[in-house]
Design an enzyme around this catalytic site. Sequence first.
Site, PDB file in Angstrom:
ATOM      1  CG  ASP A 199      -1.789   0.510   1.581  1.00 26.80           C
ATOM      2  OD1 ASP A 199      -2.529   1.371  -0.027  1.00 26.80           O
ATOM      3  OD2 ASP A 199      -1.769   1.566   2.425  1.00 26.80           O
ATOM      4  CD  GLU A 262      -1.963   2.480  -4.037  1.00 31.18           C
ATOM      5  OE1 GLU A 262      -2.737   2.612  -4.267  1.00 31.18           O
ATOM      6  OE2 GLU A 262      -1.680   2.397  -2.977  1.00 31.18           O
TER       7      GLU A 262
HETATM    8  C1  GLC Z   1      -4.227   2.889  -0.249  1.00 32.52           C
HETATM    9  C2  GLC Z   1      -5.353   2.077  -0.783  1.00 32.52           C
HETATM   10  C3  GLC Z   1      -6.007   3.253  -0.251  1.00 32.52           C
HETATM   11  C4  GLC Z   1      -6.631   3.727   1.169  1.00 32.52           C
HETATM   12  C5  GLC Z   1      -5.273   4.537   1.052  1.00 32.52           C
HETATM   13  C6  GLC Z   1      -4.960   4.177   2.597  1.00 32.52           C
HETATM   14  O1  GLC Z   1      -4.079   4.344  -2.102  1.00 32.52           O
HETATM   15  O2  GLC Z   1      -5.482   1.660  -1.909  1.00 32.52           O
HETATM   16  O3  GLC Z   1      -7.181   1.990  -0.236  1.00 32.52           O
HETATM   17  O4  GLC Z   1      -7.232   4.711   1.590  1.00 32.52           O
HETATM   18  O5  GLC Z   1      -3.955   3.937   0.376  1.00 32.52           O
HETATM   19  O6  GLC Z   1      -3.795   3.693   3.372  1.00 32.52           O
END
Ligand code: GLC
Length: 528
Positions: A199, A262
């Site tokens: 994440d 991500e």
């Molecule tokens: C990422 C996740 C999202 C979340 C954020 C904070 O972007 O995909 O859903 O709100 O991180 O953890």
Amino acid sequence: MNKWWQTGIVYQIYPRSFQDSNGDGVGDLPGIEQRLGYLHDLGIDAIWISPIYPSPMADFGYDVSNYTDIHPLFGTMADMDRLMAAVHDHNLKLILDFVPNHTSNEHPWFLESRSSRDNPRRDWYIWRDPAPDGGPPNNWLSRFDGSAWEWDAQTGQYYLHSFLAEQPDVNWRNPELRAAMLAVLRFWFEKGVDGFRIDVSYRTMKDAQFRDNPPNPNWRPGMDPAKQVIETYTRNTPDIEQFNRWLREVCDEYDDRVLIGEINLPPHELVLHYGRSLDGLHLPFNFNLLFTPWDAAIIHQLIETYENVLPEGAWPNWVLGNHDQHRIASRIGPDQARVAMMLLLTLRGTPTLYNGDELGMLDGDIAPDQVQDPWEKRVPGLGLGRDPERTPMPWTAAPNAGFCPPDVTPWLPLNADAAAVNVASQRTNPDSMLVFTEKLIQLRRETAALHHGTYQSLPAPNGMLAYERRHGHQARWIVLNMTGEPKTWALPERGGGTAVLLTTASTVPTLTGDSLPLRPNEGVILSV
Ligand code: GLC
């Protein structure tokens, strides 16, 4: 030899919305297990499940209060062990979500950290004194609105939260915190998890000097408030490469696992996450199709740019949808959704498919009193809310679509068209998006040119995108009409022996000499 995460297809499951097995209106691990046959038949190779850990659910699981257990809403550790075994029995891989940038404010680490300035875990989080005027230490903003700093009256300092105040950022520069986080990876690797989606991995290292972010001159009222600054010092800082290496070293202690980051960055910045000697993340997510206007020339340019900046040996990947972005069928229209699926599954690199996109699901309609997403609650009306793309998976035409029992209220409403757009009805319709997606996946699996061949763009008129995928003597041409108008594509060579393999439409177009007529919103794969 290619790795499974190179030739395979990743399928993202948003667990709250996939399949409820115990009648509480929220999806769970046994529910996923029940649907493994569906996933196997669909032809995907790996499932990535968004967080299933204990959490107060301020951000629906992205606020973890225990990294090595399961939230009772989703089941038990025994359910997870059973699911993992069943996933592997189905010849699939299991990828979990790792949330390393922040914990829940209810995580015992944070409770200790905030208990006093001299607690041994104080430095596990990012605490700063107020600015001279008593205000926040700098201008950093939360992605979910307002200052990224929360005042803690008891200890007289601010703590950093890049998202909600309920999601305090941890301090990766602290060796003990680091060791504790890396132990989480080992815990799951030992259990047999095949990899992690990490994440907001590119946000984990912040500027060590806490410098102000520069103002964004292009920001206007009505835009996402967090974009008032350019995030120079809060994401993608130079020492992020070190963070990636820490994770990779642990991953490399085990055979054949994958790290997917991500990362929401343009190609030239994103590729740094592979690491200078490919010692970083295996697959830094390429989100650029999510944000690029759906225009053939612009997408052509994006693919060329990405292919050109990829480091030698780095494996590409593409993403069309996830639980944070409006559904592809809503973004570009249901008619183009098939073209988009063909693009995703024929580009070079690992595709990630978001659950429901194989049905062409649209965004759900969420009434104001049904809003769940904390972002929409804090910044209403700007279209930032993520509930529309998180509505439950429609399995049948029954009330609640087989997601949960008919007499239960699901946590988010089913889509209004669920009685028509669902797995059961599409399964029996040879022209459905689901059957089309299955055929496309099957073709990709059995065609080396598509799952590991080279990419070469081909000339195409305005509004069309054409490219060749080749492996040895095997070649495929992919021709996409990205408009609602009929188009004609001139074959690059005289088409002796050229056969149409698959099209987004139900009937196959006729090749006339050296030209191929495409209907509006049609895509074709040619065997050369
Ligand atoms: C990422 C996740 C999202 C979340 C954020 C904070 O972007 O995909 O859903 O709100 O991180 O953890």
